[in-house]
Design a protein around this motif. Structure first.
Motif, PDB file in Angstrom:
ATOM      1  N   GLN A 176       0.848  -1.187   0.000  1.00 19.98           N
ATOM      2  CA  GLN A 176       0.000   0.000   0.000  1.00 19.98           C
ATOM      3  C   GLN A 176       0.886   1.241   0.000  1.00 19.98           C
ATOM      4  O   GLN A 176       1.955   1.258   0.620  1.00 19.98           O
ATOM      5  CB  GLN A 176      -0.906   0.007   1.236  1.00 19.98           C
ATOM      6  CG  GLN A 176      -1.840   1.189   1.303  1.00 19.98           C
ATOM      7  CD  GLN A 176      -2.701   1.180   2.542  1.00 19.98           C
ATOM      8  OE1 GLN A 176      -3.168   2.226   2.985  1.00 19.98           O
ATOM      9  NE2 GLN A 176      -2.922   0.017   3.135  1.00 19.98           N
ATOM     10  N   LEU A 215       1.517   5.132 -11.050  1.00 18.46           N
ATOM     11  CA  LEU A 215       0.372   4.696 -10.246  1.00 18.46           C
ATOM     12  C   LEU A 215      -0.297   5.889  -9.565  1.00 18.46           C
ATOM     13  O   LEU A 215      -1.540   6.002  -9.534  1.00 18.46           O
ATOM     14  CB  LEU A 215       0.837   3.680  -9.205  1.00 18.46           C
ATOM     15  CG  LEU A 215      -0.237   3.100  -8.272  1.00 18.46           C
ATOM     16  CD1 LEU A 215      -1.258   2.291  -9.065  1.00 18.46           C
ATOM     17  CD2 LEU A 215       0.410   2.226  -7.198  1.00 18.46           C
ATOM     18  N   MET A 216       0.510   6.800  -9.028  1.00 21.34           N
ATOM     19  CA  MET A 216      -0.030   7.998  -8.376  1.00 21.34           C
ATOM     20  C   MET A 216      -0.826   8.841  -9.371  1.00 21.34           C
ATOM     21  O   MET A 216      -1.934   9.303  -9.059  1.00 21.34           O
ATOM     22  CB  MET A 216       1.115   8.826  -7.793  1.00 21.34           C
ATOM     23  CG  MET A 216       1.792   8.209  -6.590  1.00 21.34           C
ATOM     24  SD  MET A 216       0.903   8.553  -5.076  1.00 21.34           S
ATOM     25  CE  MET A 216       1.224  10.296  -4.903  1.00 21.34           C
ATOM     26  N   MET A 219      -4.217   7.215 -10.042  1.00 27.66           N
ATOM     27  CA  MET A 219      -5.136   7.276  -8.912  1.00 27.66           C
ATOM     28  C   MET A 219      -5.689   8.686  -8.720  1.00 27.66           C
ATOM     29  O   MET A 219      -6.888   8.872  -8.484  1.00 27.66           O
ATOM     30  CB  MET A 219      -4.443   6.794  -7.640  1.00 27.66           C
ATOM     31  CG  MET A 219      -4.175   5.303  -7.595  1.00 27.66           C
ATOM     32  SD  MET A 219      -5.697   4.306  -7.606  1.00 27.66           S
ATOM     33  CE  MET A 219      -6.481   4.829  -6.073  1.00 27.66           C
ATOM     34  N   TYR A 220      -4.821   9.695  -8.811  1.00 21.81           N
ATOM     35  CA  TYR A 220      -5.298  11.073  -8.673  1.00 21.81           C
ATOM     36  C   TYR A 220      -6.248  11.436  -9.815  1.00 21.81           C
ATOM     37  O   TYR A 220      -7.261  12.112  -9.608  1.00 21.81           O
ATOM     38  CB  TYR A 220      -4.109  12.038  -8.621  1.00 21.81           C
ATOM     39  CG  TYR A 220      -3.571  12.244  -7.229  1.00 21.81           C
ATOM     40  CD1 TYR A 220      -3.848  13.403  -6.516  1.00 21.81           C
ATOM     41  CD2 TYR A 220      -2.795  11.269  -6.616  1.00 21.81           C
ATOM     42  CE1 TYR A 220      -3.362  13.591  -5.227  1.00 21.81           C
ATOM     43  CE2 TYR A 220      -2.305  11.443  -5.328  1.00 21.81           C
ATOM     44  CZ  TYR A 220      -2.591  12.603  -4.642  1.00 21.81           C
ATOM     45  OH  TYR A 220      -2.123  12.775  -3.359  1.00 21.81           O
ATOM     46  N   GLN A 223      -9.602  10.109  -9.180  1.00 19.47           N
ATOM     47  CA  GLN A 223     -10.300  10.838  -8.121  1.00 19.47           C
ATOM     48  C   GLN A 223     -10.602  12.287  -8.523  1.00 19.47           C
ATOM     49  O   GLN A 223     -11.088  13.073  -7.709  1.00 19.47           O
ATOM     50  CB  GLN A 223      -9.449  10.832  -6.843  1.00 19.47           C
ATOM     51  CG  GLN A 223      -9.250   9.458  -6.239  1.00 19.47           C
ATOM     52  CD  GLN A 223     -10.553   8.784  -5.857  1.00 19.47           C
ATOM     53  OE1 GLN A 223     -11.408   9.393  -5.220  1.00 19.47           O
ATOM     54  NE2 GLN A 223     -10.712   7.532  -6.257  1.00 19.47           N
ATOM     55  N   ILE A 276      -4.430   3.220  -2.020  1.00 18.48           N
ATOM     56  CA  ILE A 276      -3.657   2.922  -3.230  1.00 18.48           C
ATOM     57  C   ILE A 276      -2.941   1.599  -2.987  1.00 18.48           C
ATOM     58  O   ILE A 276      -1.920   1.535  -2.294  1.00 18.48           O
ATOM     59  CB  ILE A 276      -2.643   4.037  -3.543  1.00 18.48           C
ATOM     60  CG1 ILE A 276      -3.358   5.379  -3.703  1.00 18.48           C
ATOM     61  CG2 ILE A 276      -1.860   3.699  -4.803  1.00 18.48           C
ATOM     62  CD1 ILE A 276      -2.433   6.545  -3.999  1.00 18.48           C
ATOM     63  N   ASN A 277      -3.487   0.529  -3.529  1.00 22.40           N
ATOM     64  CA  ASN A 277      -2.947  -0.816  -3.311  1.00 22.40           C
ATOM     65  C   ASN A 277      -2.258  -1.335  -4.567  1.00 22.40           C
ATOM     66  O   ASN A 277      -2.664  -1.032  -5.687  1.00 22.40           O
ATOM     67  CB  ASN A 277      -4.072  -1.780  -2.921  1.00 22.40           C
ATOM     68  CG  ASN A 277      -4.731  -1.407  -1.601  1.00 22.40           C
ATOM     69  OD1 ASN A 277      -4.041  -1.116  -0.630  1.00 22.40           O
ATOM     70  ND2 ASN A 277      -6.052  -1.403  -1.576  1.00 22.40           N
TER      71      ASN A 277
END
Length: 327
Positions: A176, A215-216, A219-220, A223, A276-277
């Motif tokens: 994570q 990955l960041m 994810m952002y 969202q 965030i996995n």
């Protein structure tokens, strides 16, 4: 006089062709290969003369494979696959307790558990030579493709890799990403929303082409939040943590690294909400786990982690290292 086949397969012509087909950039391919651009151009032209057709063409500044190039690429990949399969077939008849195992380890991963395991493994199997290399994601995939490493330890899922057909994976640990901050308002919080991480906050992060940076961003984006532009970027979690300590800027690091170095990190940690996995996994060419020494290595690591799980071992190993450094 050399035959046409000997001209095609001589020297490193095919490896040069594969690298150029991978990058589609003469300058970048030459840098990766460690040769000059004119030398690479000469080898490609030599190959084109041999096969009797251009393998690449340019549209503006962008390089493309020709139809002949696509045919050559497919044939070259098949040749390498046959050679890799032959190598693996030969190695399946070798000993489980002697020989070499080459492991490519993603440089952004906390490595203390593997260092401890390999030391223990050596004591049990002194005739096994474990070659453990820290690598970038690109280096790992290049060496897997060329059969230069047996196992890769990396983060998944990696959607930048389009061709998974020749590979298998085995999960080691469910990981994570943690938000590390120096904000008194967020102090003591177990979770933080994505919106709360971007309130005019300076960031330090991995380079844009690293897995965790990618990955960041995803994810952002999911969202509907704009990821802060980093004021600095580093390739290892140690560098990122040290920069954050010295400047009080925020960052995000894997939970395993934070747990391992909690006593050295001044920032507070909280989980993202939603989390965030991702997975820490072995990746290897199909059939590699049937080679006796590699099968034995994987089985003994499974047994090692069954005795005490990955995260618990990180805590123990980091505590031992800290105690040793204070002596």
């Amino acid at each position: 006089m050399k035959t046409k086949q000997e001209n095609i397969f001589s020297s490193k012509t095919l490896s040069y062709f594969l690298q150029l087909a991978e990058t589609m950039n003469y300058t970048q391919a030459a840098q990766i290969l460690g040769i000059t651009q004119p030398a690479l151009t000469q080898q490609i032209k030599k190959l084109e003369r041999t096969v009797g057709a251009p393998l690449f063409f340019s549209v503006g500044k962008k390089l493309h494979l020709s139809d002949a190039g696509a045919t050559m690429l497919a044939a070259t990949q098949e040749i390498y696959e046959v050679l890799n399969q032959a190598t693996d077939e030969i190695q399946r008849s070798t000993s489980a307790t002697s020989g070499a195992i080459s492991v490519g380890f993603l440089a952004s991963i906390e490595d203390s558990v593997f260092n401890a395991f390999i030391a223990k493994y050596y004591k049990m199997h002194p005739d096994i030579n474990v070659n453990f290399r820290m690598m970038t994601r690109r280096e790992i995939w290049e060496r897997l493709e060329n059969n230069q490493i047996d196992l890769a330890v990396m983060y998944l899922p990696d959607d930048s890799i389009k061709n998974w057909k020749p590979y298998e994976s085995r999960t080691i640990f469910n990981e994570q990403l943690m938000f590390l901050h120096h904000d008194d308002v967020l102090a003591g919080r177990d979770t933080v929303s994505f919106n709360e991480t971007v309130d005019n906050r300076p960031w330090v992060s991995y380079p844009d082409d690293y897995f965790l940076a990618h990955l960041m961003r995803e994810m952002y984006k999911n969202q509907l939040v704009t990821l802060p532009k980093p004021v600095a970027q580093f390739t290892t979690p140690f560098q990122i943590a040290e920069f954050s300590n010295r400047t009080n800027v925020d960052t995000a690091l894997p939970a395993s690294f934070y747990v391992a170095h909690k006593n050295e990190i001044t920032a507070e940690a909280a989980s993202f909400e939603p989390a965030i996995n991702f997975e820490l996994s072995f990746v290897f060419r199909k059939g590699k786990d049937q080679i006796p020494r590699i099968a034995n290595f994987l089985d003994e690591l499974d047994a090692y982690l069954a005795e005490e799980d990955y995260l618990s071992r990180i805590v123990k190993d980091s505590g031992r290292m800290l105690a040793d450094s204070n002596k």
